[in-house]
Design a protein around this motif. Structure first.
Motif, short mmCIF file in Angstrom:
data_model
loop_
_atom_site.label_atom_id
_atom_site.label_comp_id
_atom_site.label_asym_id
_atom_site.label_seq_id
_atom_site.Cartn_x
_atom_site.Cartn_y
_atom_site.Cartn_z
N HIS A 259 0.80 -1.23 0.00
CA HIS A 259 0.00 0.00 0.00
C HIS A 259 0.83 1.27 0.00
O HIS A 259 0.34 2.32 -0.43
CB HIS A 259 -0.94 0.01 1.22
N PHE A 260 2.07 1.21 0.48
CA PHE A 260 2.86 2.44 0.47
C PHE A 260 4.33 2.11 0.23
O PHE A 260 4.79 0.99 0.45
CB PHE A 260 2.69 3.21 1.79
N ALA A 261 5.05 3.12 -0.27
CA ALA A 261 6.48 2.99 -0.50
C ALA A 261 7.12 4.33 -0.17
O ALA A 261 6.50 5.39 -0.31
CB ALA A 261 6.78 2.59 -1.94
N VAL A 262 8.38 4.28 0.25
CA VAL A 262 9.12 5.48 0.62
C VAL A 262 10.14 5.78 -0.47
O VAL A 262 10.84 4.87 -0.95
CB VAL A 262 9.83 5.30 1.98
N TYR A 263 10.20 7.03 -0.87
CA TYR A 263 11.13 7.44 -1.93
C TYR A 263 12.56 7.49 -1.41
O TYR A 263 12.83 7.92 -0.29
CB TYR A 263 10.74 8.82 -2.44
N ASP A 264 13.50 7.02 -2.25
CA ASP A 264 14.92 7.24 -2.00
C ASP A 264 15.62 7.39 -3.35
O ASP A 264 15.02 7.18 -4.41
CB ASP A 264 15.54 6.12 -1.16
N ASP A 265 16.90 7.73 -3.33
CA ASP A 265 17.63 7.96 -4.58
C ASP A 265 17.73 6.69 -5.41
O ASP A 265 17.73 6.73 -6.65
CB ASP A 265 19.02 8.51 -4.29
N LYS A 266 17.83 5.56 -4.74
CA LYS A 266 17.88 4.29 -5.47
C LYS A 266 16.61 4.10 -6.28
O LYS A 266 16.66 3.68 -7.45
CB LYS A 266 18.07 3.16 -4.47
N LEU A 267 15.48 4.41 -5.66
CA LEU A 267 14.20 4.27 -6.36
C LEU A 267 14.14 5.23 -7.53
O LEU A 267 13.67 4.87 -8.62
CB LEU A 267 13.06 4.55 -5.37
N ARG A 268 14.61 6.45 -7.33
CA ARG A 268 14.58 7.43 -8.41
C ARG A 268 15.38 6.96 -9.62
O ARG A 268 14.91 7.01 -10.76
CB ARG A 268 15.13 8.77 -7.91
N LYS A 269 16.59 6.48 -9.35
CA LYS A 269 17.44 6.01 -10.45
C LYS A 269 16.79 4.82 -11.15
O LYS A 269 16.82 4.71 -12.37
CB LYS A 269 18.81 5.62 -9.91
N LYS A 270 16.19 3.93 -10.35
CA LYS A 270 15.56 2.74 -10.93
C LYS A 270 14.40 3.13 -11.84
O LYS A 270 14.28 2.63 -12.97
CB LYS A 270 15.07 1.84 -9.80
N LEU A 271 13.55 4.02 -11.37
CA LEU A 271 12.38 4.39 -12.16
C LEU A 271 12.75 5.20 -13.39
O LEU A 271 12.14 5.05 -14.45
CB LEU A 271 11.39 5.16 -11.27
N LEU A 272 13.75 6.06 -13.24
CA LEU A 272 14.19 6.82 -14.41
C LEU A 272 14.80 5.89 -15.46
O LEU A 272 14.59 6.08 -16.67
CB LEU A 272 15.21 7.89 -13.98
N LEU A 273 15.53 4.87 -14.99
CA LEU A 273 16.09 3.90 -15.93
C LEU A 273 14.98 3.11 -16.60
O LEU A 273 15.03 2.86 -17.81
CB LEU A 273 17.04 2.96 -15.19
N GLU A 274 13.95 2.72 -15.83
CA GLU A 274 12.83 2.00 -16.41
C GLU A 274 12.14 2.82 -17.48
O GLU A 274 11.76 2.31 -18.53
CB GLU A 274 11.84 1.61 -15.31
N GLN A 275 11.99 4.11 -17.20
CA GLN A 275 11.34 4.97 -18.18
C GLN A 275 12.18 5.09 -19.44
O GLN A 275 11.66 5.06 -20.57
CB GLN A 275 11.10 6.36 -17.57
N ALA A 276 13.49 5.21 -19.25
CA ALA A 276 14.38 5.30 -20.42
C ALA A 276 14.33 4.02 -21.24
O ALA A 276 14.34 4.05 -22.48
CB ALA A 276 15.80 5.59 -19.95
N ILE A 277 14.26 2.88 -20.55
CA ILE A 277 14.17 1.60 -21.25
C ILE A 277 12.87 1.50 -22.03
O ILE A 277 12.84 1.08 -23.19
CB ILE A 277 14.31 0.44 -20.24
N THR A 278 11.78 1.90 -21.39
CA THR A 278 10.47 1.85 -22.05
C THR A 278 10.44 2.74 -23.28
O THR A 278 9.90 2.36 -24.33
CB THR A 278 9.37 2.27 -21.06
N ASP A 279 11.03 3.92 -23.16
CA ASP A 279 11.01 4.87 -24.28
C ASP A 279 11.81 4.36 -25.48
O ASP A 279 11.54 4.75 -26.62
CB ASP A 279 11.57 6.22 -23.83
N SER A 280 12.82 3.51 -25.23
CA SER A 280 13.72 3.13 -26.32
C SER A 280 13.54 1.70 -26.80
O SER A 280 14.22 1.28 -27.73
CB SER A 280 15.17 3.34 -25.87
N MET A 281 12.63 0.92 -26.19
CA MET A 281 12.58 -0.52 -26.48
C MET A 281 12.17 -0.82 -27.92
O MET A 281 12.73 -1.71 -28.57
CB MET A 281 11.64 -1.22 -25.50
N GLU A 282 11.17 -0.08 -28.46
CA GLU A 282 10.72 -0.34 -29.83
C GLU A 282 11.84 -0.05 -30.83
O GLU A 282 12.11 -0.86 -31.73
CB GLU A 282 9.49 0.52 -30.15
N ASP A 283 12.49 1.08 -30.67
CA ASP A 283 13.59 1.43 -31.57
C ASP A 283 14.74 0.44 -31.45
O ASP A 283 15.40 0.10 -32.43
CB ASP A 283 14.11 2.85 -31.26
N ALA A 284 14.98 -0.04 -30.22
CA ALA A 284 16.07 -0.98 -30.00
C ALA A 284 15.86 -2.27 -30.78
O ALA A 284 16.80 -2.83 -31.34
CB ALA A 284 16.20 -1.29 -28.50
#
Length: 858
Positions: free
Chosen positions: A285-310
């Motif tokens: 139900h809940f999660a706490v933000y930290d820098d590790k989470l930020r880097k992980k989610l930003l990387l996931e977004q970058a992966i999602t944005d580039s997967m079709e082109d890849a």
């Protein structure tokens, strides 16, 4: 600009006409009239909030002004319409009474046009300004602060209370769009209002809250160290009850405000990043933000944005991991694995992108790409004359629910002219348990078409024996962790034996993945496993490397067809170009060994590969060709880590030749011609000596190794440094200390403390060179001695290791750091004196800058 509507409520027709004339002369008003309060209410029903202002007489028949005021102020639909009371110049009491009933102003009779117009304009302008401000500050649906005003209020609180700590909590409704689609917009609005009411009642005046947009809400609370899952569950249950909906799921994200200077909008963004990290996770139900989470989610977004082109640009590449038949260690297939050579992030392991692709559905495209490449490679190799029986490829959960799956696969194998049985389909055990009926129907259909089905990761899921009996499959593939754990704990080996027996009773073949040690291989062979794969044999490799491996395997297979089958006796290899000599050796040793004959070097190497440590000894003529005897000696010398086979070298009476053979590791040398009785004695003596040396080595290893970490102990360290030579100086002597081990033992238990010590040992080993000496010195102290290391380089290396420790993933669950003292050793002074210097430097670190590195100086 549209004209503003003014309602005149006056029983005197002349007064109405005068007021109407004054208003219409301004050209910005239009007039509605009523002769008493009752008529005025009817006009309000007709025009509602289109009325910008009411001019009201107090004394009227039917319904007087006071009664009218009390009625409209009690009605929310009209209460915000401003009212100006018209009175006689001596009606002070009436004015006071009217103002107390809610009138905004009054004008006296006789009317003065400029005064009336001025007051009307002021009041209407004030009302409109207030409405705009209210609209900017408060959400129209829920009444909570709007996004901008929430940000403003939070900023004010933070600026005025710099000594206090606060948290931002943000919530989001899971799949809110479905609520609107299924139940309608009114139901969705009602749900949002109930969420708002939850904030109002549960947070109240303890915090600030607002609706940011759609179904996203936020609040500011004073910092709390322990947020409990139960609080959020209760809030969710309350909303479900009050809104009349079912199964509404709310996710919360929490951002601890550590830097009050950043924008409030960024704080909320970070809280919502935490929300995103648990979307779709049941019971979370809940999660706490930290820098590790930020880097992980930003990387996931970058992966999602580039997967079709890849995929279009060929960034994805299929790697193959060999499968070997355990009976004779021959190559029998491969598993297709996907790798991503990302132009920005480099080589990506599957664990970094496969789970994300499974969530967003892209996994189906990627799986089809792998299937196509696997079939294309099988066809290509068939045409080149190689024969690889099969390649197995993963079938994801999303593929199973694709109604066109069977058609896609059959079309694919027909395209490349393959039998379906050559494409093995791996389906994880956990997929079988999610929707067994659907899986059973789909997989049964694929098996009917001729495809071979493997249950992947068996041993990691929770399938019952009854379900296992119903599941359609051909092969059980044992989970890597299961193999490593079961072979490491003798008390649990019965489970592995049971699984092998179960597979036999169900007529299933068994593949064990993740085989990393010889011990694991031998145990699996003992229990009757059919096939194995893992780093002990080969890592996943590009297709061209696999093809080269396959070519080598094909060549060895041609030779192995002529080799004898495995017998109970041990083996003795005689490698000599002269057949009559080989016959004599066979007669000499036939009572004790099965004698394997080789007339060329390639056959010798194939025998060594096939029979390994079953070979008791090798009698090797150094003049043998393709390759020569010295090359074979070198190969055996390099393989002593795996097996130690004594070699009796033969050749002419030549001291130089004999010396060279002994240098390359030959156990003995016998010149030709020689007596067979002499050869037998030399050979049996070499075998006994090798066995004795191996036992001695095992005992020494046990005495010199730390039982917990597998590193050298203090005795092993002292023995190892006896081999140091002058050319190794100067040496850097590092004394590492695992910080806060006592705290780990006290808070997490001694089991976690031991785990931390083992992980620390592995970490140091990974950062040491092959030529370095690494030992556990005692307790939480470890020593590394690095040869040929000057002062500045030694200090930098120590600092680099400490920094790497802080980022080491293995210690994320067990928080730990390390400190280190360094001393330079010229090999002339006693090692104990150097260790004392390193210990002094370590003490300075731990009392000053804990978690760092210091070099001992005079």
């Amino acid at each position: 600009m549209p004209k503003k509507k003014i309602l005149i409520v006056e029983d005197n027709a002349m007064n109405r006409m005068i007021l109407s004339g004054i208003l219409t002369s301004a050209l910005i008003y239009e007039v509605a009239e009523a002769s008493n309060g009752q008529e005025a209410l009817e006009v309000l029903k007709q025009y509602g909030e289109e009325i910008s202002l009411i001019l009201l007489d107090i004394i009227m028949p039917v319904m007087d002004g006071h009664t009218f005021l009390s009625v409209i102020k009690a009605n929310p639909a009209y209460s915000s319409i401003p009212v100006i009371v018209t009175t006689q110049s001596d009606g002070e009491k009436s004015e006071v009474a009217a103002l107390s009933c809610g009138a905004n102003d009054f004008v006296s009779k006789p009317y003065r046009p400029e005064v009336i117009l001025h007051r009307i304009a002021n009041i209407i302008n004030f009302r409109e300004t207030a409405a705009i401000v209210n609209m900017l500050q408060y959400d129209r649906l829920t009444g909570l602060y709007t996004k901008e005003f929430f940000y403003q209020k939070v900023r004010e609180v933070l600026d005025h209370n710099p000594d206090k700590s606060y948290d931002i909590l943000c919530s989001d409704i899971e799949n809110f769009k479905l609520v609107n689609d299924i139940f309608g917009i009114p139901a969705g609005d009602n749900l949002l209002c109930q969420v708002a009411n939850m904030y109002i009642t549960d947070v109240g005046d303890r915090g600030i809250y607002g609706r940011l947009n759609a179904d996203k809400f936020a609040c500011l609370l004073e910092h709390q160290t322990d947020y409990r899952e139960q609080w959020f569950v209760e809030a969710e249950n309350k909303i479900n009850t009050l809104s009349g909906t079912k199964n509404i799921v709310l996710k919360w994200g929490i951002y601890y405000i550590e830097d009050g200077a950043i924008k409030v909008e960024q704080m909320c963004d970070r809280a919502f990043l935490a929300v995103r990290s648990i979307k779709g996770q049941y019971g979370k139900h809940f999660a706490v933000y930290d820098d590790k989470l930020r880097k992980k989610l930003l990387l996931e977004q970058a992966i999602t944005d580039s997967m079709e082109d890849a995929l279009e640009q060929g960034q994805f590449e299929v790697y193959l991991q060999p499968k070997y038949r355990i009976e004779d260690n021959t190559l029998s297939g491969a598993e297709a694995l996907i790798r991503w050579k990302h132009p920005e992030f480099g080589m990506q392991a599957p664990g970094q992108f496969i789970p994300l692709f499974e969530k967003n559905g892209f996994i189906t495209k990627l799986d089809q790409f792998v299937w196509d490449r696997a079939c294309a490679m099988l066809q290509e190799w068939d045409q080149k004359g190689h024969h690889l029986p099969s390649i197995s490829a993963n079938v994801s959960r999303a593929d199973i629910y694709n109604v066109e799956l069977a058609e896609i696969l059959t079309t694919l194998v027909k395209k490349y002219g393959l039998k379906p049985s050559r494409l093995h389909l791996e389906i994880t055990e956990s997929a079988y348990t999610e929707d067994p009926d659907q899986i059973i129907d789909t997989v049964s259909g694929l098996r009917d078409l001729g495809f071979i089905v493997e249950m992947d990761d068996f041993g990691s899921g929770y399938s019952s024996l009854n379900m296992l009996n119903q599941m359609p499959m051909d092969i059980l593939k044992l989970d890597m962790k299961f193999i490593q754990i079961e072979t490491a704990k003798p008390v649990h080996q019965g489970i592995l034996r049971f699984i092998m027996g179960l597979a036999r009773s169900m007529c299933l073949s068994v593949i064990a993945e993740g085989v990393e040690t010889k011990e694991q291989l031998e145990r699996l062979r003992q229990y009757g496993c059919d096939y194995v794969q893992g780093y002990y044999f080969a890592k996943p490799m590009p297709c061209d490397e696999f093809e080269a491996l396959m070519c080598q395997s094909d060549k060895q297979s041609e030779i192995q067809e002529e080799l004898p089958l495995l017998e109970e006796k041990g083996f003795l290899v005689v490698a000599d170009e002269v057949a009559s000599y080989r016959n004599k050796v066979r007669e000499t040793f036939s009572d004790k060994y099965t004698v394997l004959e080789a007339a060329d070097g390639e056959t010798v190497l194939t025998m060594l590969t096939r029979y390994g440590n079953r070979i008791a000894a090798t009698i090797l003529n150094l003049s043998i060709k393709n390759p020569d005897g010295f090359t074979i000696l070198g190969a055996l010398q390099n393989s002593k880590v795996v097996w130690d086979i004594p070699v009796i070298a033969t050749g002419p009476a030549d001291e130089e030749l004999e010396g060279r053979a002994m240098e390359l590791g030959a156990a003995d040398y016998t010149a030709k011609p020689h007596l067979q009785s002499s050869l037998r004695k030399r050979t049996l003596h070499a075998v006994e000596l090798t066995l004795f040396r191996m036992k001695e080595f095992d005992l020494k290893k046990e005495a010199y190794m730390d039982y917990m970490t597998g590193l050298l102990n203090r005795r092993g360290l002292m023995t190892a440094i006896e081999t140091f030579r002058e050319g190794d100086a100067p040496c850097a002597v590092y004394l590492f200390d695992l910080d806060d081990l006592k705290r780990i033992n006290d808070t997490l238990g001694h089991g976690k403390g031991d785990e931390a010590l083992c992980q620390f040992g592995d970490f140091l080993n990974a950062h040491a060179r092959e030529t370095d000496v690494l030992a556990r010195y005692g307790g939480d102290e470890f020593v590394i001695i690095m040869k040929c290391m000057k002062t500045e380089a030694a200090l930098k290396k120590g600092e680099d290791i400490c920094q790497a420790m802080k980022k080491e993933r293995a210690f994320q669950r067990i928080p730990a750091a390390c400190s280190v003292g360094v001393a330079i050793w010229d090999l002339k002074e006693p090692i104990q004196a150097v260790l004392e210097k390193a210990d002094q430097a370590l003490y300075q670190v731990k009392t000053g800058n804990k978690g760092g590195c210091r070099l001992w100086r005079k």
